[in-house]
Design a protein around this motif. Structure first.
Motif, PDB file in Angstrom:
ATOM      1  N   ALA A  97      51.358 -11.155  27.231  1.00 44.55           N
ATOM      2  CA  ALA A  97      52.576 -10.178  26.637  1.00 44.55           C
ATOM      3  C   ALA A  97      52.580  -9.182  27.735  1.00 44.55           C
ATOM      4  CB  ALA A  97      51.812  -9.749  25.331  1.00 44.55           C
ATOM      5  N   TYR A  98      51.648  -8.873  28.695  1.00 42.94           N
ATOM      6  CA  TYR A  98      51.718  -7.711  29.542  1.00 42.94           C
ATOM      7  C   TYR A  98      52.616  -8.278  30.600  1.00 42.94           C
ATOM      8  CZ  TYR A  98      50.544  -4.435  33.137  1.00 42.94           C
ATOM      9  OH  TYR A  98      50.625  -3.505  34.190  1.00 42.94           O
ATOM     10  N   ARG A  99      52.084  -9.452  31.189  1.00 39.70           N
ATOM     11  CA  ARG A  99      53.109  -9.964  32.131  1.00 39.70           C
ATOM     12  C   ARG A  99      54.430 -10.538  32.019  1.00 39.70           C
ATOM     13  NH1 ARG A  99      50.599  -8.185  36.539  1.00 39.70           N
ATOM     14  NH2 ARG A  99      48.484  -9.002  36.772  1.00 39.70           N
ATOM     15  N   ARG A 100      54.747 -10.853  30.759  1.00 40.28           N
ATOM     16  CA  ARG A 100      56.120 -10.986  30.363  1.00 40.28           C
ATOM     17  C   ARG A 100      56.948  -9.589  30.024  1.00 40.28           C
ATOM     18  NH1 ARG A 100      56.448 -16.068  26.164  1.00 40.28           N
ATOM     19  NH2 ARG A 100      57.959 -14.382  24.977  1.00 40.28           N
ATOM     20  N   ALA A 101      56.034  -8.636  29.765  1.00 39.04           N
ATOM     21  CA  ALA A 101      56.673  -7.428  29.523  1.00 39.04           C
ATOM     22  C   ALA A 101      57.033  -6.624  31.117  1.00 39.04           C
ATOM     23  CB  ALA A 101      55.869  -6.363  28.879  1.00 39.04           C
ATOM     24  N   HIS A 102      56.437  -7.133  31.832  1.00 40.63           N
ATOM     25  CA  HIS A 102      56.406  -6.515  33.190  1.00 40.63           C
ATOM     26  C   HIS A 102      56.859  -7.393  34.413  1.00 40.63           C
ATOM     27  CE1 HIS A 102      53.874  -3.875  31.148  1.00 40.63           C
ATOM     28  NE2 HIS A 102      54.121  -2.958  31.939  1.00 40.63           N
ATOM     29  N   GLY A 103      57.252  -8.485  34.063  1.00 44.26           N
ATOM     30  CA  GLY A 103      58.164  -9.527  34.891  1.00 44.26           C
ATOM     31  C   GLY A 103      58.357 -10.785  34.195  1.00 44.26           C
ATOM     32  N   THR A 104      58.311 -11.842  34.991  1.00 46.02           N
ATOM     33  CA  THR A 104      58.714 -13.148  34.664  1.00 46.02           C
ATOM     34  C   THR A 104      57.478 -13.997  34.341  1.00 46.02           C
ATOM     35  OG1 THR A 104      60.749 -13.028  35.790  1.00 46.02           O
ATOM     36  CG2 THR A 104      60.065 -15.249  35.037  1.00 46.02           C
TER      37      THR A 104
END
Lengths: 455, 455
Positions: A97-104
Motif C-alpha cells: 500500500a505504501y509503495r502504491r501510494a508513493h509511486g508505481t
C-alpha cells in the motif's frame, strides 16, 4: 510504454532501497508474488515463529527429565499458523500500500525485452511494458524440485506452501538434508508429526563444521527417521498417500511430502540475456563488488546473485546498492566477510567463519578450543548432554571460525562474530571481560580458554 | 600449635588458589561449613539449576498462548532437589578429599587469636591452634536476618536452607526484594507455590537501572502478591503457619517464610581485630588493590571484602591473590571495572555498567538506545511483550551501560560486556558485524542503532 527513473524488481530486500534519497524520481516496484519477499512471507520469519513454537512443545515434552511432569494436550495448528500470518501478512500488505501510494507498483513477473527494458506479465491480466534509467534486480530464488518429484505428478509442498496448510500431517516425509529440511523437520516433529528425512548425502547439514554435522545428525536420528546416503528414485501415490522409492529399495509412505532440496536463483525467469545481464553456471546474476551487473544501469542484490542466500546478507547488499544508486560518485563495496548463519532447530546451531575441515583443506595451522554445555553450570541446569562451543584459532590467536550447537546457539555465536569482526584474539577475548557466572556464555569463555591452553 | 606456610580460610573461591605454584609449601585449608563455598552449595549454581527448572515449568504454562495447549501435571520437588544436589554435593566432597590428600584441612570456624595466628573450633569438637606465614581470608558472607524475624522465634528459611526442604510450601512468604528474593520467588512460583513478597522499598530490584526496575516490578506484580513500601514489624505464628505483620496493618499468612533481605560479610566471625585486620563500616575486610589486608601477610578475597559479591568477581580476586602470593615481586591489581550481573528470573535480567539514574546523578551527557523484544522478529516468535535492551551511550559513542530484560538476557548482555571492555563505540558495534537474522540478538543491534540515530 512507461519510463521510470528507477525500477526495483522484487520487494524483499529490494523494498529497503527507496527512501528520501530518491524523492523526486519516478520509481516503480515490481513484485511477482507477495510484497515482502521470501524472508517475510515464506522464509526466515515465519519459519522462526514456527520453530520457536515447536521448541516450546519440545520443552514441554522434555520437562519431566527435570522433574516437571508435563504434557502437550493439543497442538492447535490453525491457531499457530494464523497467529504467524496474521502478524506477517499485514506487513507485506502495508508495504504494498505504501509503495502504491508513493509511486508505481507493477504486480506480476518481469522479464527483460532489451537493455533496461522489461515486460511485466500482470497478475491481473495483460502486460506492462517499461523502460528505466536504472533497474535493480532483487527477484530472489525459489525451491528446487528434483525431477523424480516434479515428474511424478504427485502433490508435494515446498517452503512456499507448507506453512499455510490446513491440517498437520500425521507423517511428513522430507526430501533434503540442509538447513531448510532441518528446520521443517524440527517444526513439524515438534508439533507432533512423525517425520522422515531422506537425504542423498551421508549426513545432514553437509558443509557445516564436521562437529556440528556429526552431533546434529546424531540428534536428528534420535528424533526422526533419517535415511541418508540414498536418493529418491521415484515418487508414486497421491495426495494423502505419498510413496517415496529410494535407490536401495526402501519404500516410504507418508501422508504429505515436503521438498526441501535446496534453492535456485530466479535469474532464469527474467530473460536475463535479453537485458544483457550475465548469469553464472550456478544460475546467479553476475555482479561486481559494488552490486553492478554486466548490463549498464542494472544492479542486483540478494538471492538472485549472492553466494550467501541469507536475509542479513541481502539486507546488507540492499544497503550498499541503495547507497551506490544515491551516490554514483562514491561507490561502496559489498562485504561478504564473516557471514554468520543460524539453524533454528533442536539443537540450534550458530556458525561463523571457517569450518574445521576448511581449515584442514586450506592447509592452515589452527588450534581447536571446544567446550560442551555439559561442562558448564548452566548446561547442568539445562541437563544438556549434546551442546558445544567450538572455536578454531589461528597461530596468531585470532579466530578462524566458531561453531555453537545447543540452546541459544544463534545468540551465543553473535558474540564470536563480533570478536572476529573486531580481530580480537581468543586469549584476549577470554581475559578482557568478566563472564557472568553461571550464565550459558561460560561455554564460550571455556572454549576460548581451551584453545589458549593448547599453547 | 601447627605452623603452616599458607592458610586459606574458606573454600569457595579460596579453593581455587593453591595449585602447582605452591608445591612444596605446607598448606592448610579451613572450612566452617561445606567445601565449595556459597556458589556451589547455597548460591549461584543450585539456584540457577532450580531457576531453569522453574523457567521450563513457566514455559509449559505459557505454551497455550502460542497454540500449544500444555499442562504441568506434577512437580516432583524431591526429584528436582535431589537432581541438583546429587550433582553438586560430590563436587564439594571431591574438593575436600583432594585437599585432605594433598595437605591439611581444618574443618571448623576459624578466628584470629593474634597476628597470623588463628584458632579453629573444630566441627568434630575441640580446637586447632595454628599460625601461618601467610593467610588468605575467603570466608564469604551469609544472609542477613532482620530483627523482627530473628527475635520472633518463628522458624524461617534463608538461601542456606530453602533449597533443601522436603516439601514445597503451598504459600511461601519472602521478605526482601533484591535479586535473591526475586530468584526464589521465580523458583517457587514457577514450581507452583503461591508467593508473597514483602519489600520495604517502593519497587523490587532497587539499584538496578530504572527501566529494569519498572518492568520487573510490573512483571512480579502479575505473577506474585507483592507488598512494597511496607516493612515487616512483627512475625508470629509457628512452623506451617507463619504470620507477617506489616507496618500498614496488613497480615500475611503463609506456611513457610524465606528471609532474603540481603547478605553480610562474615568478617564479624573471625575476630578480625585480634589479627590486626581492619574492617570497614559495611563489615567488609579492607583490602588494597592487590588483595592485601591491613595485617602483614594476610590477604582477602570474595564476599568478605569485595563490594561486588558475585562469584565471577570472587574468582577473579582469587586469581589475582593467587598470582600475588606466587609472585610477591610482581603484584597484579584487582580489576573491578565493568562487572556484569544477571538475575535468573522470568523475565531474566542482564546488566553491566552504569544505570540511567547513575548517568543522571553523575551529570553525564548520554543518549539512550532502547528496543523492545516485541520490535524484532524473534520477539514476535516468542510473543514477548515485556523484554527490552537498553544501551546508554556517551557523547564519544562508547557505552556507559547496558541493560537487558527478557529471555536469554544473561546471554545477550555478555556481548555488550565484551564491547564495553574493548571500548568499541555503539555505532561501530552495530556496523562492524553481520547480525544473524532473525535471531534474538537483533534486539541488541537495534538498540545500538537507536542510540546512534539520536545523533
Amino acid at each position: 510504454m512507461a519510463h521510470h527513473d528507477l525500477v526495483i524488481v522484487g520487494t524483499g530486500s529490494g523494498n529497503m532501497i527507496v527512501d528520501d534519497r530518491f524523492a523526486g524520481l519516478d520509481v516503480a516496484h515490481v513484485e511477482a508474488t507477495r510484497f515482502g519477499g521470501t524472508c517475510l512471507n515464506v522464509g526466515c520469519i515465519p519459519t522462526k515463529m514456527l520453530a520457536y513454537t515447536a521448541e516450546v512443545a519440545e520443552t514441554v515434552r522434555a520437562a519431566s527429565s527435570l522433574g516437571v511432569d508435563a504434557r502437550v494436550e493439543r497442538v492447535r495448528w490453525r491457531d499457530i499458523r494464523d497467529r504467524v500470518f496474521a502478524r506477517l501478512d499485514p506487513i507485506g500488505d502495508e508495504g504494498r500500500a505504501y509503495r502504491r501510494a508513493h509511486g508505481t507498483v507493477h504486480e506480476g513477473a518481469a522479464r527483460f525485452t532489451g537493455p533496461r527494458a522489461m515486460t511485466v506479465d500482470l497478475a491481473g491480466g495483460g502486460t506492462a511494458e517499461l523502460t528505466a534509467d536504472r533497474i535493480v534486480l532483487a527477484v530472489g530464488g525459489r525451491p528446487v524440485v528434483p525431477p523424480p518429484v516434479a515428474d511424478s505428478g504427485v502433490p508435494f509442498d515446498t517452503s512456499d506452501t507448507i506453512m499455510r496448510i490446513d491440517e498437520l500431517p500425521e507423517h511428513l516425509a522430507i526430501i533434503g538434508g540442509g538447513y531448510i529440511a532441518a528446520e521443517f523437520a524440527h517444526v513439524f516433529g515438534g508439533l507432533g508429526c512423525r517425520v522422515t528425512i531422506v537425504e542423498n548425502a551421508g549426513t545432514l547439514l553437509g558443509g557445516m563444521d564436521e562437529s556440528v554435522v556429526e552431533r546434529f545428525t546424531e540428534a536428528a536420528r534420535e528424533r526422526f527417521t533419517v535415511h541418508t546416503g540414498h536418493a529418491v528414485e521415484k515418487v508414486t501415490g497421491a495426495a494423502g498417500d505419498v510413496r517415496l522409492h529410494l535407490d536401495d529399495g526402501t519404500e516410504i509412505r507418508a501422508d504429505r511430502l515436503l521438498v526441501a532440496a535446496g534453492r535456485t536463483p530466479n535469474s532464469d525467469r527474467i530473460d536475463a540475456g535479453a537485458g544483457g545481464v550475465d548469469v553464472d553456471d550456478a544460475g546467479r546474476v553476475v555482479v561486481d563488488g559494488f552490486g553492478r551487473t554486466s548490463a549498464e544501469g542494472v544492479w542486483a542484490l540478494g538471492d538472485v546473485c549472492t553466494s550467501h542466500p541469507l536475509k542479513h546478507v541481502a539486507n546488507h547488499e540492499a544497503e550498499v546498492v541503495g547507497h551506490n544508486l544515491a551516490h554514483p560518485g562514491d561507490l561502496r563495496a559489498v562485504d561478504h566477510d564473516l557471514v554468520p548463519a543460524a539453524v533454528f532447530t533442536t539443537p540450534q546451531i550458530g556458525t561463523v567463519g571457517r569450518t574445521e575441515q576448511q581449515c584442514r583443506e586450506e592447509g592452515l595451522s589452527y588450534r581447536v578450543g571446544m567446550t560442551d554445555y555439559a561442562d558448564v553450570a548452566y548446561g547442568w541446569a539445562m541437563e544438556d548432554e549434546r551442546g558445544f562451543c567450538k572455536v578454531l584459532v589461528a597461530p596468531d590467536g585470532t579466530l578462524l571460525g566458531a561453531h555453537v550447537l545447543g540452546p541459544q546457539a544463534s545468540t551465543l555465536v553473535q558474540q564470536l562474530v563480533q570478536a572476529m569482526a573486531l580481530g580480537v584474539t581468543a586469549a584476549r577475548l577470554a581475559e578482557v571481560q568478566y563472564w557472568i557466572h553461571p550464565a550459558l556464555t561460560e561455554v564460550i569463555e571455556n572454549a576460548l580458554r581451551d584453545a589458549a591452553e593448547e599453547d
